[in-house]
Design an enzyme around this catalytic site. Structure first.
Site, PDB file in Angstrom:
ATOM      1  N   THR A  88       0.842  -1.190   0.000  1.00  0.00           N
ATOM      2  CA  THR A  88       0.000   0.000   0.000  1.00  0.00           C
ATOM      3  C   THR A  88       0.878   1.240   0.000  1.00  0.00           C
ATOM      4  OG1 THR A  88      -2.004   1.003   0.903  1.00  0.00           O
ATOM      5  CG2 THR A  88      -0.301   0.373   2.491  1.00  0.00           C
ATOM      6  N   TYR A  89       0.230   2.376  -0.222  1.00  0.00           N
ATOM      7  CA  TYR A  89       0.904   3.670  -0.329  1.00  0.00           C
ATOM      8  C   TYR A  89       0.669   4.480   0.934  1.00  0.00           C
ATOM      9  CZ  TYR A  89       1.211   8.615  -1.761  1.00  0.00           C
ATOM     10  OH  TYR A  89       1.483   9.947  -1.834  1.00  0.00           O
ATOM     11  N   SER A 132      -6.776   1.915   4.604  1.00  0.00           N
ATOM     12  CA  SER A 132      -6.081   0.626   4.578  1.00  0.00           C
ATOM     13  C   SER A 132      -5.605   0.299   5.987  1.00  0.00           C
ATOM     14  CB  SER A 132      -4.882   0.686   3.626  1.00  0.00           C
ATOM     15  OG  SER A 132      -5.295   1.014   2.317  1.00  0.00           O
ATOM     16  N   CYS A 154      -3.340  -3.253  -1.670  1.00  0.00           N
ATOM     17  CA  CYS A 154      -4.056  -4.347  -0.992  1.00  0.00           C
ATOM     18  C   CYS A 154      -4.607  -5.368  -1.987  1.00  0.00           C
ATOM     19  CB  CYS A 154      -5.171  -3.808  -0.099  1.00  0.00           C
ATOM     20  SG  CYS A 154      -4.599  -2.597   1.104  1.00  0.00           S
TER      21      CYS A 154
END
EC number: 2.3.1.181
Length: 219
Positions: A74-75, A153, A184
């Protein structure tokens, strides 16, 4: 139960924040503390969790950090609020017994859902029966969703029965966020921000205060 110690680290490099998390995990374990609640923001970075698969990061050209949390890639970036509860799971809390991980995750995600309600949004936690129109058969079902879009997330790790890592909540719109990866396990189009959902500028300070208050009540 507001017995967690709150800290706001502001804008902090991910590597430095990870070191500070690890230090707090040791402190909570050694001193048998209830834990800490940490807010911060990171410069753009992609983190890859234990369940990351080949192809999750395919054209991202920024820094990538391997981490011990659950979940996939994820970012993290300036458009988000990142939340790290450093929580002693050996302490019994309302709604869960000692050393229970899944009930903790549900309480954590539900707190985010509760704050979204104050913005007129109906969120739902990832392990519910609600399903996205995107294919979820091979994706990470944690996090917080609004309809079929993902606003937060969630991925945690546990060491010595102390939970760490946490959630990244998308507050403002950043067209470059999530490019070059399948966050994800989903296409990047599944990600959405509070700004996009409400159609209004987000008062980040107000959101932080609401979430801080709610998390200190329930964790």
């Amino acid at each position: 139960m507001a017995d967690l110690i709150f800290q706001d680290w502001g804008l902090i490099n991910y590597d430095e924040a990870l070191k500070k998390q690890n230090d707090l995990v040791e402190k909570v374990h050694t001193e048998d503390l209830p834990g800490f609640l940490v807010f911060c923001t990171h410069p753009p970075v992609v983190t890859v969790g234990r369940a990351t698969q080949a192809g999750d990061v395919f054209s991202w050209n920024g820094p990538v950090v391997e981490v011990t949390r659950g979940g996939r890639a994820t970012y993290h970036g300036p458009s988000q609020l990142v939340v790290y509860p450093i929580l002693n799971l050996a302490h019994v809390r309302k709604g869960r017994k000692d050393r229970e991980i899944n009930p903790y995750l549900k309480v954590f995600e539900d707190a985010i859902v509760d704050v979204l309600k104050t913005y007129g949004l109906t969120g739902i936690e990832g392990r519910s029966s609600a399903k996205s129109s995107f294919n979820r058969a091979d994706a990470d079902d944690t996090g917080v969703w609004v309809n079929d879009l993902k606003i937060a997330s969630v991925g945690v790790g546990v060491r010595k029965w102390v939970a760490f890592h946490g959630a990244a909540i998308n507050l403002t719109f950043d067209e470059k966020a999530f490019l070059g990866l399948r966050p994800c396990g989903f296409p990047s189009e599944v990600m959405v921000s509070l700004e996009q959902l409400t159609g209004a500028k987000v008062d980040v300070g107000e959101f932080k205060e609401k979430l801080k208050r709610r998390l200190l009540e329930v964790l």
